[in-house]
Design a protein around this motif. Structure first.
Motif, PDB file in Angstrom:
ATOM      1  N   PHE A 101       0.745   4.440  -2.420  1.00  0.00           N
ATOM      2  CA  PHE A 101       0.561   5.832  -1.969  1.00  0.00           C
ATOM      3  C   PHE A 101       1.669   6.725  -2.538  1.00  0.00           C
ATOM      4  CE2 PHE A 101      -1.475   3.919   2.099  1.00  0.00           C
ATOM      5  CZ  PHE A 101      -2.736   3.945   1.516  1.00  0.00           C
ATOM      6  N   PHE A 137      -4.624   7.114   2.855  1.00  0.00           N
ATOM      7  CA  PHE A 137      -3.681   7.969   2.130  1.00  0.00           C
ATOM      8  C   PHE A 137      -3.442   9.278   2.885  1.00  0.00           C
ATOM      9  CE2 PHE A 137      -2.835  11.406  -0.938  1.00  0.00           C
ATOM     10  CZ  PHE A 137      -1.566  11.001  -1.339  1.00  0.00           C
ATOM     11  N   VAL A 183      -6.017   2.600  -4.870  1.00  0.00           N
ATOM     12  CA  VAL A 183      -5.375   3.790  -4.285  1.00  0.00           C
ATOM     13  C   VAL A 183      -5.377   4.948  -5.286  1.00  0.00           C
ATOM     14  CG1 VAL A 183      -3.152   4.721  -3.505  1.00  0.00           C
ATOM     15  CG2 VAL A 183      -3.964   2.545  -2.600  1.00  0.00           C
ATOM     16  N   GLU A 196       0.828  -1.209   0.000  1.00  0.00           N
ATOM     17  CA  GLU A 196       0.000   0.000   0.000  1.00  0.00           C
ATOM     18  C   GLU A 196       0.862   1.258   0.000  1.00  0.00           C
ATOM     19  OE1 GLU A 196      -3.784  -2.086   2.291  1.00  0.00           O
ATOM     20  OE2 GLU A 196      -2.348  -0.930   3.470  1.00  0.00           O
ATOM     21  N   TYR A 235      -9.231   3.703   1.155  1.00  0.00           N
ATOM     22  CA  TYR A 235      -7.840   4.092   0.911  1.00  0.00           C
ATOM     23  C   TYR A 235      -7.651   5.613   0.962  1.00  0.00           C
ATOM     24  CZ  TYR A 235      -5.784  -0.472  -0.002  1.00  0.00           C
ATOM     25  OH  TYR A 235      -5.288  -1.745   0.142  1.00  0.00           O
TER      26      TYR A 235
END
Ligand SMILES: Nc1ncnc2c1ncn2[C@@H]1O[C@H](COP(=O)(O)OP(=O)(O)O)[C@@H](O)[C@H]1O
Ligand SMILES: O=C(CO)[C@H](O)[C@H](O)COP(=O)(O)O
Length: 549
Positions: A417, A517, A456, A413, A513
């Motif tokens: 990001f 984020f 994302v 993840e 997300y």
């Protein structure tokens, strides 16, 4: 039938492929690991700084020596049907060589000198020099730094050159040539000192209108202009042209036709665009492997802060190519794999799957946000948009219940990001992203990773069907050098690799997300340039004081 040879020189191995110039089919491939691998932590039993990542350039020739005959045998074709050869290379990987192109580390007396060795792109020993270049350039930032995202990375060639000048001036003295490894291989193959505009534009301070920025070098160090003139100049060859022809000695050694046309070297990630056929503006291609490069093409020249560079004609003639990147992606997943507990390695072994696959399977069963973790993916520094190789990784939210797969997923993840921040930079500067392509070795290996990126970024991600787009891109340049078709555009259209699938974002995940984020972004700014900025530096300083240099 005609064929072209493409050789993709990656971080740990070289892949030789034989590609059909009419349809891009890969007939045969030979993957050769570099004999000495990457020299880290110690050289011949002597400790070297943890920021060093060295290689032995003779391993690259070994890839050709073993890989080309291997691939020819597997393809079972008449070698006379091969009409060209192209290579792509990780960059900036810098070779220091004598007048015969022999790498300095080949000399017995230099064997224990780390500065005689090839400095791999991820060698971060030139951080001080990069900082010094930045501080000098910042006074005239619009001219010099604007082309390079208002950044100077220690991964580039000029900082690495200054590192050797500062720490091992005798090696600089001994070097007749200081070259991108890609140029070094091509110069060997054709026995002439040639330099590709792709590596030169992205990794030195050079552009197509002004050439090397000699007045800037003068400001950095009064001896630098002469050093560049002596050791970095060479006949410039542009992407899409022919660099020269294979020497008789190499034709014989590799079993290839005499006077085979050879293309100039291209940076690996850039080659990936050719391999998937991305040749239009507003397409973002993520070339995902050990690291990720995010490349865009545009007809305009915009000075975008935080990217790694912008060079005209370096992929597609007539267009500017822009590059941004993340220094640890596949490497970060590899790191997580290495930390796996014994019960995981045993389970993977019992089930006959890799630890990557096991971690991915377990991580896929988790909901977004379920682990309570957020990571910063800076385990190999941050290339874009902060451009600081001294930054390090971070994991927040750990509890006694955190599982290895939670961490694995958090790392995936975090890289997504980081990509979101890079994509936003392109868009903020007027380069709308219409399509997102994923190529390189990673997308095929991990469905979870691509789904996370789609969620994302909140964009469909189109995945290349080939893991080998960079190698095919190199073969495309070989085919262009050998005049396989009427022009480069036609050659790309005929040889590009197909797409496998398009992965759509899942709306429910997109929403979750967005919240995660925001946390990543907060940590990014906090540790990247705000209050906590010095924490990582201080830790590094303590660590470096412990090291014997
Ligand atoms: N199944 C997997 N899932 C995620 N990452 C993987 C997997 N298998 C290998 N990797 C990572 O992929 C990287 C290699 O990517 P690749 O594109 O093949 O090489 P390179 O970037 O050197 O050209 C390594 O860093 C490795 O840790
Ligand atoms: O800096 C780069 C291109 O400018 C690349 O990240 C570097 O070449 C490493 O590539 P890979 O992850 O494929 O080994």
């Amino acid at each position: 039938m005609t064929y072209s040879i493409g050789v993709d020189f990656g971080t740990g191995s070289g892949r030789v492929m034989i590609v059909d110039t009419n349809n891009g089919d890969i007939l045969a491939m030979s993957v050769i690991d570099y004999r000495s691998g990457t020299i880290e932590q110690n050289l011949n039993g002597n400790p070297i700084p943890s920021s060093f990542a060295l290689q032995d350039a003779t391993d690259y020739i070994d890839v050709l020596k073993r890989g080309v005959p291997d691939a020819l045998k597997e393809a079972n074709i008449n070698p006379n049907e091969i009409i060209g050869l192209g290579i792509d290379f990780t960059a900036s990987t810098v070779v220091f060589a004598d007048k015969d192109f022999t790498p300095l580390n080949e000399k017995e007396e230099n064997k224990n000198n780390p500065h005689a060795y090839t400095k791999l792109w991820k060698h971060h020993g030139a951080e001080e020099e990069a900082k010094y270049i930045f501080n000098t350039a910042v006074k005239d930032k619009d001219r010099w730094l604007g082309y390079y995202g208002f950044n100077v990375s220690s991964e580039w060639l000029i900082p690495k050159l200054l590192e050797v000048k500062n720490h091992a001036p005798d090696m600089l003295e001994q070097a007749t040539y200081i070259m991108e490894a890609g140029d070094w291989v091509i110069s060997n193959l054709i026995n002439e000192n040639v330099r590709s505009n792709c590596g030169r534009g992205f990794k030195t301070f050079w552009n197509e209108d002004e050439g090397f920025f000699y007045d800037f070098y003068e400001k950095l160090d009064s001896e630098l202009p002469d050093i560049v003139q002596d050791k970095l100049e060479g006949r410039l060859v542009k992407i899409g042209e022919q660099a020269g022809v294979l020497t008789d000695a190499f034709s014989e050694m590799l079993g290839l036709p005499e006077k085979l046309p050879v293309a100039p070297a291209i940076i690996d990630a850039h080659s990936g665009l050719l391999g998937i056929g991305s040749k239009k503006k507003n397409q973002l291609t993520m070339v995902m492997g050990t690291s990720t490069c995010h490349i865009m093409l545009h007809e305009k020249h915009v000075k975008i802060p935080g990217i790694s560079g912008s060079v005209k004609d370096s992929i597609i003639p007539g267009l500017y190519a822009y590059e941004a990147g993340q220094s640890a992606v596949g490497d970060l997943f590899g790191y997580a794999v290495k930390q796996s507990p014994k019960e995981y390695t045993e389970e993977a072994e019992e089930r006959g799957i890799s630890i990557y696959e096991l971690l991915e399977e377990k991580a896929s069963q988790k909901e977004v946000g379920e682990s309570g973790l957020v990571a910063l993916d800076w385990h190999n520094g941050n290339r874009s948009v902060l451009s600081d190789s001294n930054l390090s990784g971070l994991l927040i939210g750990l509890t006694l219940h955190t599982k290895p797969e939670d961490i694995y997923r958090a790392y995936m993840e975090a890289t997504a990001f980081g990509t979101k921040i890079i994509m936003a930079s392109y868009e903020d500067w007027g380069m709308e992203v219409d399509d997102v392509f994923a190529s390189g070795g990673l997308p095929q290996k991990s469905d979870l990773l691509i789904q996370i990126y789609a969620d994302v970024l909140n964009r469909p991600i189109t995945v290349s069907a080939s893991d080998y787009a960079s190698g095919v891109g190199a073969a495309i340049l070989g085919a262009v050098a050998g005049d396989a078709h009427e022009d480069m555009d036609t050659t790309i259209s005929k040889m590009k690799q197909p797409f496998l699938k398009t992965v759509e974002p899942i709306p429910e995940n997109v929403e979750k997300y967005e919240k995660l984020f925001k946390i990543y972004n907060k940590l990014h700014d906090e540790f990247g340039f705000k209050h906590s900025y010095h924490v990582m530096k201080e830790l590094k300083e303590i660590q470096e004081n412990q090291e014997t240099v």
